[in-house]
Scaffold this motif. Structure first.
Motif, PDB file in Angstrom:
ATOM      1  N   ALA A 226       0.878  -1.153  -0.038  1.00 54.25           N
ATOM      2  CA  ALA A 226      -0.071   0.165  -0.206  1.00 54.25           C
ATOM      3  C   ALA A 226       0.993   1.105   0.165  1.00 54.25           C
ATOM      4  N   TYR A 227       2.190   1.019   0.435  1.00 58.49           N
ATOM      5  CA  TYR A 227       3.124   2.043   0.798  1.00 58.49           C
ATOM      6  C   TYR A 227       3.209   2.937  -0.727  1.00 58.49           C
ATOM      7  N   ARG A 230       0.454   4.669  -2.105  1.00 57.72           N
ATOM      8  CA  ARG A 230       0.151   6.014  -1.237  1.00 57.72           C
ATOM      9  C   ARG A 230       1.098   7.150  -1.734  1.00 57.72           C
ATOM     10  N   GLU A 239      -5.632   4.601  -0.356  1.00 55.77           N
ATOM     11  CA  GLU A 239      -4.719   3.671   0.218  1.00 55.77           C
ATOM     12  C   GLU A 239      -5.193   2.408   0.741  1.00 55.77           C
ATOM     13  N   ALA A 240      -6.124   2.671   1.729  1.00 55.82           N
ATOM     14  CA  ALA A 240      -6.726   1.669   2.521  1.00 55.82           C
ATOM     15  C   ALA A 240      -7.659   0.883   1.690  1.00 55.82           C
ATOM     16  N   CYS A 272       2.188  -0.451   4.694  1.00 51.64           N
ATOM     17  CA  CYS A 272       1.464   0.949   4.649  1.00 51.64           C
ATOM     18  C   CYS A 272       2.492   2.112   5.000  1.00 51.64           C
ATOM     19  N   ALA A 312       0.596  -4.704   9.956  1.00 50.51           N
ATOM     20  CA  ALA A 312       1.151  -3.764   9.298  1.00 50.51           C
ATOM     21  C   ALA A 312       2.699  -3.578   9.444  1.00 50.51           C
TER      22      ALA A 312
END
Lengths: 543, 131
Positions: A226-227, A230, A239-240, A272, A312
């Motif tokens: 996800a990082y 983002r 992102e989520a 994340c 996470a």
């Protein structure tokens, strides 16, 4: 917006935020009361884990300090990893270079300028052995940042390195990131699809997962990236929602292979970002935990509570680093790292203050570890789990984000899931809009960035002791791979690659992980192995 | 508008570095400011960019770097521009460039280097002055 020299005027006018929105565009109220925080979640460690996946959280064990590292030759990266472990880093996070990410060797025509720049160059089994020389693979947990199909090659190399040292694969602890869509620079087709067909990459990633589920019980099979999504400038909500929807896609595909949900769900994790919006980022992780737990239980019928653990790995956002007044980045990283801790992260990489210019030096890398150690040992925020639980604003934001994330997930689901939305170009459109909006917000001053669009020092001279690559590294790697091919048993490698081709080109698409491992063991290189897969897919790189 | 009023800019990244946030945002800014942007995107060779610049008769080549390959590729671009006698072409670089390398790039013939945090107005004024 206040400017240098106008600070008295700003004071008289009432210095205050330009608006009351979170980075996702949620408007915050003047204050919150008990009436805003209606939801009653169970304690930490209990479903739906909003307050954390463990009852005791950091009272029992701190998050893993896991600074990403990797540059130049495997030997150089090995020295940096040992340095980091010596400073109190508790897990490794190794990043291959972009040449390796793309499944190429250093002598690929377009590779030379990029060898070893933002990761370490890994082409052969002996490279991997050198990277982990002197590091106990059964006692240090290692994340390997790699996308499929190269993730299959890296997993095979790591596993064989361990095997040669007498460590069986069921004792290896760590993670292969293995996310087919987001490794490079977030989910852009432009970046991902030029070197390998996306759907085939997803399939090879699943092959790796399947092997690891069956044979490596302590190994995490997927870290949804996800990082990197983002960092294109999308919001916390996007992102989520993107990451959780992609998680659902992977689950469906693994179930379709006949695996049981409780056999693998607990081995999936997320990577994340922690952006600079302190409250929103904390609420984001809390909301993601709640949604994931509910999805696993209600939609996928998981029974083992561990299957619902949203775990996470966090990196503090590098998008917020400024080249101007770089020491300010230490302050940003502190806020972000503290947010990650208060949000209940499992591991943290604190981005170094000099990364607006180059890879971190030993000194700045060490400072990132110290920053985490000060929070861990001195601030006392680790002495009770979820200290912000019950705070009206946090609980309200958690609920609000949960609602917005689920609404977006529904939209993605209605369009066939994240992978389908990605292939249709919808995701890329969202990303590009977010990038333009990001630029516009900073340009208009709506998003104040200290030192950049406010409190800027004109004519500032930045004096930093920056990281430098060793001289001749790229030519050395190119020479290495050519010599390596000359000196190995070429027939043995060719035979193994032939076996891999046969398996990969078979119409029923059987799992290719074992033949990839055999090819690695027979001396084939990263580029050769991925080229074989390309050939089996009838895929040609067009430059 | 005449061709001169809409100066043509090639926008590209070189090699395998896929970080395209800056390239995307600045391309949009230039387009909105009246430039004709030829967006070549990712994974270009120096040869490919020079070829495109000649075919498109572009005035400016804008390249963005993040991972540290800027000197390697600018050397190649400059050498090719010399080889084809493209005296009028203007090289512009943006991205994550260490302070010490700005002077090196300029010595290689780069007209402007825009590091992170450069305001939109500075970039547009800089490119207008070159075109």
């Amino acid at each position: 917006m206040p400017e240098p020299g106008k600070n008295y005027d700003a004071y008289l006018a009432g210095e205050r935020p330009p608006d009351f929105m979170t980075l996702s565009g949620i408007e915050l109220k003047e204050f919150y009361t008990a009436a805003d925080a209606r939801r009653a979640d169970g304690p930490p460690g209990e479903y739906p884990f909003t307050r954390g996946i463990h009852r005791e959280m950091y009272r029992r064990r701190f998050w893993t300090r896991r600074q990403q590292s990797g540059f130049g030759t495997p030997g150089e990266s090995n020295r940096r990893m040992k340095f980091l472990l010596g400073q109190g880093q508790t897990g490794l996070n190794c990043n291959p270079d972009v040449v390796t990410h793309l499944g190429l060797d250093p002598d690929f025509p377009l590779a030379e300028g990029d060898i070893g720049l933002a990761g370490t160059s890994l082409s052969t089994l002996e490279d991997m052995e050198q990277l982990f020389e002197g590091i106990p693979l059964d006692r240090v947990s290692t994340t390997i940042i790699e996308q499929p199909p190269a993730s299959a090659v890296m997993t095979a190399m790591y596993l064989l390195t361990a095997r040669r040292r007498g460590i069986p694969e069921d004792r290896l602890i760590g993670t292969i990131m293995n996310d087919a869509l987001n490794q490079l620079v977030g989910p852009t087709i432009e970046a991902v699809a030029r070197f390998f067909p996306v759907e085939a990459a997803v399939r090879v990633g699943l092959d790796v997962m399947e092997y690891c589920v069956r044979r490596m019980p302590r190994w995490n099979i997927l870290n949804i990236n996800a990082y990197n999504m983002r960092e294109t400038g999308i919001s916390a909500v996007q992102e989520a929602a993107f990451a959780l929807s992609l998680g659902a896609d992977y689950i469906q595909r693994l179930l379709a292979r006949g695996l049981g949900i409780d056999d693998f769900a607990g081995r999936m994790a997320f990577f994340c970002a922690m952006d600079i919006d302190f409250l929103e980022e904390i609420a984001k992780l809390r909301a993601m935990r709640r949604i994931w737990a509910r999805m696993l239980k209600e939609r996928f019928g998981a029974r083992d509570p561990r299957s619902g653990w949203f775990r996470a790995a966090i990196q503090t956002s590098a998008l917020r680093l400024t080249a101007q007044q770089p020491l300010n980045n230490i302050v940003r990283a502190t806020i972000q790292t503290l947010a990650a801790v208060l949000a209940g992260a499992q591991s943290i990489h604190t981005t170094s203050y000099d990364e607006g210019y180059a890879l971190p030096t030993e000194e700045s890398h060490k400072l990132s570890i110290r920053l985490q150690q000060i929070i861990a040992y001195e601030s006392n925020v680790t002495k009770t789990a979820d200290p912000l639980g019950g705070a009206y604003a946090i609980e309200w934001l958690t609920d609000r984000l949960e609602g917005e994330i689920e609404a977006l997930m529904k939209k993605i689901e209605d369009n066939g899931g994240f992978i389908a939305c990605y292939l249709q170009g919808w995701v890329e459109k969202q990303v590009n809009e977010a990038r333009y909006e990001y630029g516009r917000r900073i340009e208009s001053g709506q998003q104040v960035v200290v030192g950049v669009n406010a409190f800027r020092e004109e004519g500032e001279e930045v004096k930093l002791n920056l990281f430098r690559q060793s001289g001749g590294m790229q030519a050395k790697r190119k020479r290495y791979i050519r010599d390596y091919r000359k000196n190995r048993d070429g027939e043995k490698a060719a035979r193994a690659l032939g076996g891999l081709y046969k398996q990969a080109a078979a119409p029923e698409k059987p799992n290719v992980f074992v033949p990839i491992m055999e090819a690695v063991a027979a001396g084939a290189t990263t580029g050769e192995i991925v080229d074989t897969l390309r050939k089996a897919e009838n895929f040609t790189i067009r430059l | 508008m005449t061709a001169k009023a809409r100066p043509k800019v090639i926008m590209a990244k070189l090699g395998l570095d896929g970080h395209s946030n800056g390239l995307r945002i600045v391309s949009k800014w230039l387009q909105d400011a009246g430039f004709t942007v030829v967006y070549l995107g990712l994974y270009n060779t120096a040869e490919g960019i020079i070829k495109a610049a000649r075919e498109e008769d572009a005035r400016i080549i804008g390249c963005s770097f993040l991972e540290g390959a800027h000197l390697y590729y600018v050397r190649r671009l400059a050498a090719l521009a010399r080889k084809y006698k493209m005296e009028d072409i203007r090289l512009v670089v943006g991205g994550t460039i260490p302070p010490g390398d700005v002077a090196r790039l300029k010595k290689l013939g780069v007209c402007e280097v825009f590091t992170p945090g450069t305001p939109r107005s500075t970039i547009i004024a800089g490119l207008k002055a070159l075109s």
